[in-house]
Enzyme design. Structure first.
Site, PDB file in Angstrom:
ATOM      1  CB  CYS A  17      -0.982   2.561   4.869  1.00  0.00           C
ATOM      2  SG  CYS A  17      -2.743   2.932   4.784  1.00  0.00           S
ATOM      3  CG  HIS A  39     -16.896   2.026   4.452  1.00  0.00           C
ATOM      4  ND1 HIS A  39     -16.029   2.385   5.472  1.00  0.00           N
ATOM      5  CD2 HIS A  39     -17.907   2.937   4.481  1.00  0.00           C
ATOM      6  CE1 HIS A  39     -16.489   3.468   6.074  1.00  0.00           C
ATOM      7  NE2 HIS A  39     -17.627   3.826   5.483  1.00  0.00           N
ATOM      8  CB  CYS A  40     -21.448  -1.258   6.373  1.00  0.00           C
ATOM      9  SG  CYS A  40     -23.251  -1.287   6.547  1.00  0.00           S
ATOM     10  CB  CYS A  50      -0.923   0.002   1.226  1.00  0.00           C
ATOM     11  SG  CYS A  50      -2.022   1.435   1.276  1.00  0.00           S
ATOM     12  CB  CYS A  66     -11.642   3.909   6.956  1.00  0.00           C
ATOM     13  SG  CYS A  66     -13.283   3.248   7.338  1.00  0.00           S
ATOM     14  CB  CYS A  98      -4.227  -0.961   5.462  1.00  0.00           C
ATOM     15  SG  CYS A  98      -3.513  -0.514   3.863  1.00  0.00           S
ATOM     16  CG  HIS A 142      -6.011   1.960   1.509  1.00  0.00           C
ATOM     17  ND1 HIS A 142      -5.119   2.426   2.456  1.00  0.00           N
ATOM     18  CD2 HIS A 142      -6.726   3.037   1.083  1.00  0.00           C
ATOM     19  CE1 HIS A 142      -5.294   3.738   2.594  1.00  0.00           C
ATOM     20  NE2 HIS A 142      -6.250   4.127   1.767  1.00  0.00           N
ATOM     21  CB  CYS A 143     -11.218   1.247   3.885  1.00  0.00           C
ATOM     22  SG  CYS A 143     -12.849   2.021   3.839  1.00  0.00           S
TER      23      CYS A 143
END
Length: 337
Positions: free
Chosen positions: A134, A158-159, A131, A148, A151, A144-145
């Site tokens: 990060c 993601h909800c 990544c 957010c 990682c 990785h989100c």
């Protein structure tokens, strides 16, 4: 001046996005609060005439309601778990990596770091999963989100309805939330249905309560249908030890793509999420085994056998799983976000 203006605008947009991200959660909270009022006050206290029936309805309702709200709270406020420090580049290595202009030297730096880590999944091209945001080598099943901006270990998705990233730290709570949500809607629908019929036939007089009871049944049925489909899908994922991301993109190991690479058999797959102690399966308390950085995998021989690779393992034998293989010394590196 222009740069500071851009920074202020960017900060303002991030702030607005953080505020707006709570809107779906607020909608769910308002619907739940209204359902509580409609069921407890308008149905049980106003519409239901039998004292015994009132007590029974309220006891079971509040038992389900407590677990429903408890698991929802845990799904929202359990922070996603990030990779520990050993997967990050050290400060000196990070400086050397960023200051190094030769790509082949950068690759060699990351290869040397990957050799020391328990990572066995690769990118689609077979490269080490790195990544570049990060500055870390991703552990197995870590992604990785972008929402957010981190990682997340064993990331599922993601909800927006919980305004959180679902991963290793809170996937059990999310599944429990879905289960208790289905039970909550089903209980309301089954207990309200009899009075819905009575209101429909004009056997009960209260016009104010009639609206709440009729709408309560409609909302409960509507949410039940959508939730039972989502819950069923995640039950299927758990039975095969897959995340949502892995269901759409087959994990690639050092030996190549393996759609059942983490599948240990149904019982062990369930234990990978809920733990070995069954008394904690229904309670939203952390009991998932491991630290989220590494996971047991199927045997090399079984996963490479074209006949066995397409079969689902149903028995929990010791030869179905293996320890972690030796990391390959000839690795290529590709940044992935």
């Amino acid at each position: 001046m222009r740069r500071s203006w851009k920074m202020a605008l960017s900060g303002g947009l991030r702030c607005c996005r953080r505020v707006l991200s709570w809107v779906p959660v607020l909608v769910i909270v308002l619907v739940v609060l209204w359902s509580y009022y409609a069921y407890v006050f308008e149905l049980c206290l106003v519409t239901v005439l039998s004292p015994a029936e009132k007590v029974i309805y309220l006891i079971f309702y509040h038992a389900i309601f407590v677990f429903f709200t408890w698991t929802y709270w845990k799904s929202i406020f359990t922070l996603p778990q990030q990779p520990n420090q050993k997967f990050h580049l050290s400060y000196s290595d990070k400086e050397r990596y960023e200051n190094e202009e030769r790509p082949e030297v950068q690759k060699q730096m990351l290869i040397d770091m990957a050799k020391k880590l328990p990572v066995y999944t690769r990118t689609g091209s077979g490269a080490v999963r790195f990544c570049d945001r990060c500055h870390l080598i991703k552990p197995d099943r870590c992604h990785h989100c972008s929402v957010c901006a981190m990682c997340v270990l064993k990331m599922d998705h993601h909800c927006p309805w919980v305004n959180n990233c679902i991963g290793f730290s809170n996937y059990k709570f999310f599944l429990q939330f879905l289960a208790y949500s289905v039970l909550y809607c089903l209980y309301i629908a089954t207990t309200v249905f009899n009075y819905f019929i009575k209101y429909w036939r004009g056997e009960l007089p209260s016009v104010h309560s009639k609206f709440h009871v009729l709408f309560l049944l409609f909302v409960a049925c509507m949410f039940f249908v959508s939730l039972v489909i989502l819950f069923g899908y995640h039950c299927w994922l758990v039975s095969r030890n897959k995340t949502t991301l892995e269901a759409f993109c087959t994990p690639v190991f050092t030996s190549g793509p393996e759609k059942n690479g983490f599948n240990l058999g149904v019982i062990k797959n369930i234990q990978q999420v809920f733990g070995d102690n069954k008394k904690f399966w229904l309670i939203p308390i952390g009991s998932s085994p491991g630290d989220g950085h590494s996971f047991p995998m199927r045997s090399v021989n079984e996963s490479q056998n074209p006949l066995l690779a397409n079969e689902e393992p149903w028995e929990d034998n010791e030869d179905e799983t293996r320890g972690y293989p030796e990391a390959s010394s000839s690795l290529t590196v590709e940044t992935e976000t």
